[in-house]
Design a protein around this motif. Structure first.
Motif, short mmCIF file in Angstrom:
data_model
loop_
_atom_site.label_atom_id
_atom_site.label_comp_id
_atom_site.label_asym_id
_atom_site.label_seq_id
_atom_site.Cartn_x
_atom_site.Cartn_y
_atom_site.Cartn_z
N ILE A 132 9.35 -1.14 -1.70
CA ILE A 132 9.89 -0.63 -0.41
C ILE A 132 9.16 -1.39 0.79
N HIS A 133 7.75 -1.14 0.50
CA HIS A 133 6.89 -1.51 1.69
C HIS A 133 7.06 -3.12 1.74
N ILE A 134 7.17 -3.80 0.69
CA ILE A 134 7.34 -5.19 0.69
C ILE A 134 8.45 -5.63 1.37
N SER A 135 9.43 -5.06 0.94
CA SER A 135 10.97 -5.52 1.44
C SER A 135 11.13 -5.16 2.88
N LEU A 136 10.38 -3.98 3.54
CA LEU A 136 10.27 -3.66 4.96
C LEU A 136 9.63 -5.06 5.79
N PHE A 137 8.48 -5.13 5.02
CA PHE A 137 7.73 -6.26 5.72
C PHE A 137 8.52 -7.63 5.82
N PHE A 138 9.39 -7.80 4.63
CA PHE A 138 10.09 -9.09 4.94
C PHE A 138 11.48 -8.94 5.96
N ILE A 139 11.81 -7.85 5.94
CA ILE A 139 12.93 -7.84 6.72
C ILE A 139 12.37 -7.66 7.96
N LEU A 140 11.17 -6.87 8.63
CA LEU A 140 10.65 -7.12 9.85
C LEU A 140 10.22 -8.62 10.26
N PHE B 263 21.80 -0.70 2.21
CA PHE B 263 20.74 0.53 1.96
C PHE B 263 20.61 0.52 0.35
N CYS B 264 21.83 0.56 -0.45
CA CYS B 264 21.66 0.41 -1.81
C CYS B 264 20.91 -0.59 -2.25
N SER B 265 21.36 -1.75 -1.67
CA SER B 265 20.64 -3.10 -2.25
C SER B 265 19.11 -3.08 -2.13
N LEU B 266 18.53 -2.53 -0.87
CA LEU B 266 17.31 -2.40 -0.77
C LEU B 266 16.38 -1.38 -1.73
N ILE B 267 17.28 -0.27 -1.89
CA ILE B 267 16.47 0.66 -2.96
C ILE B 267 16.82 0.38 -4.66
N PHE C 288 9.98 -20.56 8.34
CA PHE C 288 10.84 -19.84 7.13
C PHE C 288 10.08 -20.46 5.70
N LEU C 289 9.90 -21.84 5.67
CA LEU C 289 9.25 -22.47 4.53
C LEU C 289 7.95 -21.94 4.26
N PHE C 290 7.41 -21.61 5.44
CA PHE C 290 5.88 -20.93 5.43
C PHE C 290 5.80 -19.73 4.65
N LEU C 291 7.16 -18.84 4.75
CA LEU C 291 7.15 -17.71 3.83
C LEU C 291 7.26 -17.81 2.27
N ILE C 292 7.48 -19.05 1.88
CA ILE C 292 7.77 -19.27 0.60
C ILE C 292 6.53 -18.86 -0.21
N PRO C 293 5.37 -19.08 -0.17
CA PRO C 293 4.17 -18.55 -0.75
C PRO C 293 4.02 -17.17 -0.94
N PHE C 294 4.60 -16.43 -0.08
CA PHE C 294 4.62 -15.08 -0.15
C PHE C 294 5.63 -14.40 -1.11
N MET C 295 6.08 -15.22 -1.78
CA MET C 295 6.88 -14.68 -3.00
C MET C 295 5.76 -14.09 -3.91
N ILE D 174 -1.57 -9.74 1.08
CA ILE D 174 -0.80 -10.92 1.82
C ILE D 174 -1.74 -12.04 1.96
N LYS D 175 -3.08 -11.83 1.93
CA LYS D 175 -4.04 -12.92 1.91
C LYS D 175 -4.12 -13.57 0.41
N LYS D 176 -4.07 -12.61 -0.21
CA LYS D 176 -4.23 -13.29 -1.78
C LYS D 176 -3.07 -13.93 -2.30
N ALA D 177 -1.90 -13.25 -1.90
CA ALA D 177 -0.65 -14.02 -2.26
C ALA D 177 -0.34 -15.34 -1.61
N TRP D 178 -0.66 -15.54 -0.36
CA TRP D 178 -0.80 -16.77 0.36
C TRP D 178 -1.73 -17.78 -0.27
N LYS D 179 -2.98 -17.43 -0.66
CA LYS D 179 -4.00 -18.18 -1.59
C LYS D 179 -3.19 -18.67 -2.97
#
Length: 319
Positions: free
Chosen positions: A142-150, A95-99, A182-189, A207-212
């Motif tokens: 936090i929104h982004i972190s929860l997205f990646f966790i999910l 939890f502390c790492s997330l916050i 998992f490699l597919f997720l790299i552009p979403f950095m 999300i769309k723009k990050a991918w582009k």
């Protein structure tokens, strides 16, 4: 006369070496406010996280010691209260790492937003100057972190289902497919700088723009993150070593002499202080990668969209 140094231009195409240079130029120019507000904002998290981390490590080391001495190696052999404490500490660490990650990323980007709009950059900056952006950015992080966790949970769930329901032979196909996912997720950095710096953008559009932007500048982004991660890891190693050596020494000394060094108040205090340095050092070092990713985002937007050119055209009459 005191000549004020010109501010760093954000939206500009840069080579790999130029992105590295501008990242450290920004840190060199603004290291005092960055370090100051990193300490103020992240230290409360570090105080809790360090306590939980030390409790977790010492509890786990004790469990391994009992296992090595011939005891039952299952978690069921632990006392009920010890098992609850073990998992509670681990939960607090996560939890502390997330916050903490959300606060440090939101703070750095809030200060960069303020740097771009404030005449004097970050000179003599106060918390009120970027507090509004800070709060907004932290919630977005936090929104982004929860997205990646999910997303990670879904991938792990798919892998578990495949491992249980399919034959061993088919895993030679499914495992490479999961690795590719998992490699597919790299552009979403790029999702974090996109979602934060483009304030009115919806999350789905981010999300769309990050991918582009990520796919069109993938090689440069990965290379930059790898180099900055290595530099950050070196700094984190320097701040971690004293804590790690003290922890290891205390555990080994207690095993050899059968003394209660690990229960000593002075030892626990020293371990806690060194743990604080370790935790704070990890968060402070992470700012290097956060800033570097932002400058890659500025480069990507300029390369793909020509932000500066469009701005100059729309403001032609004022040039």
């Amino acid at each position: 006369m005191d000549y004020q140094k010109s501010k760093i231009e954000f939206y500009r195409q840069r080579t790999f070496s130029e992105k590295l240079n501008v990242t450290f130029d920004f840190i060199r120019e603004n290291w005092k406010p960055l370090l100051k507000y990193t300490f103020y904002l992240i230290m409360p998290i570090c105080l809790i996280q360090t306590f939980a981390m030390n409790s977790f490590i010492t509890g786990y080391a004790g469990f391994l010691s009992r296992t090595a001495s011939g005891g039952d190696s299952s978690f069921g052999s632990m006392a009920g209260s010890s098992a609850i404490s073990f998992f509670a500490n681990y939960g607090v660490i996560l939890f502390c790492s997330l916050i903490g990650s959300a606060i440090i990323s939101g703070m750095v980007y809030a200060m960069m937003q303020t740097y771009a709009t404030r005449e004097n950059g970050l000179r003599h900056i106060t918390l009120n100057d970027f507090k509004e952006n800070l709060v907004r950015n932290v919630w977005k992080c936090i929104h982004i972190s929860l997205f990646f966790i999910l997303t990670g949970i879904i991938f792990v769930g798919i892998a578990a289902i495949l491992a249980i329901s399919v034959s061993v032979a088919s895993l030679f196909v499914t495992i490479p497919v999961l690795i590719l996912l998992f490699l597919f997720l790299i552009p979403f950095m790029m999702l974090m700088p996109v979602y934060i710096f483009e304030r009115d953008m919806r999350f789905s559009n981010a999300i769309k723009k990050a991918w582009k932007l990520g796919t069109e500048t993938l090689g440069g982004m990965v290379g930059l993150i790898i180099v900055l991660s290595i530099i950050s890891s070196v700094i984190q190693t320097l701040t971690t070593l004293p804590w790690y050596i003290t922890l290891l020494f205390g555990h080994v000394f207690s095993l050899i002499t059968e003394s209660a060094l690990e229960q000593s108040v002075s030892y626990k205090f020293a371990l806690y202080i060194l743990g604080l340095i370790q935790t704070y050092g990890a968060y402070a070092a992470s700012t290097i990668g956060i800033i570097g990713l932002a400058f890659h985002y500025f480069h990507a937007r300029e390369k793909v969209e020509g932000v500066t050119v469009d701005s100059n055209i729309s403001n032609f009459n004022r040039l």
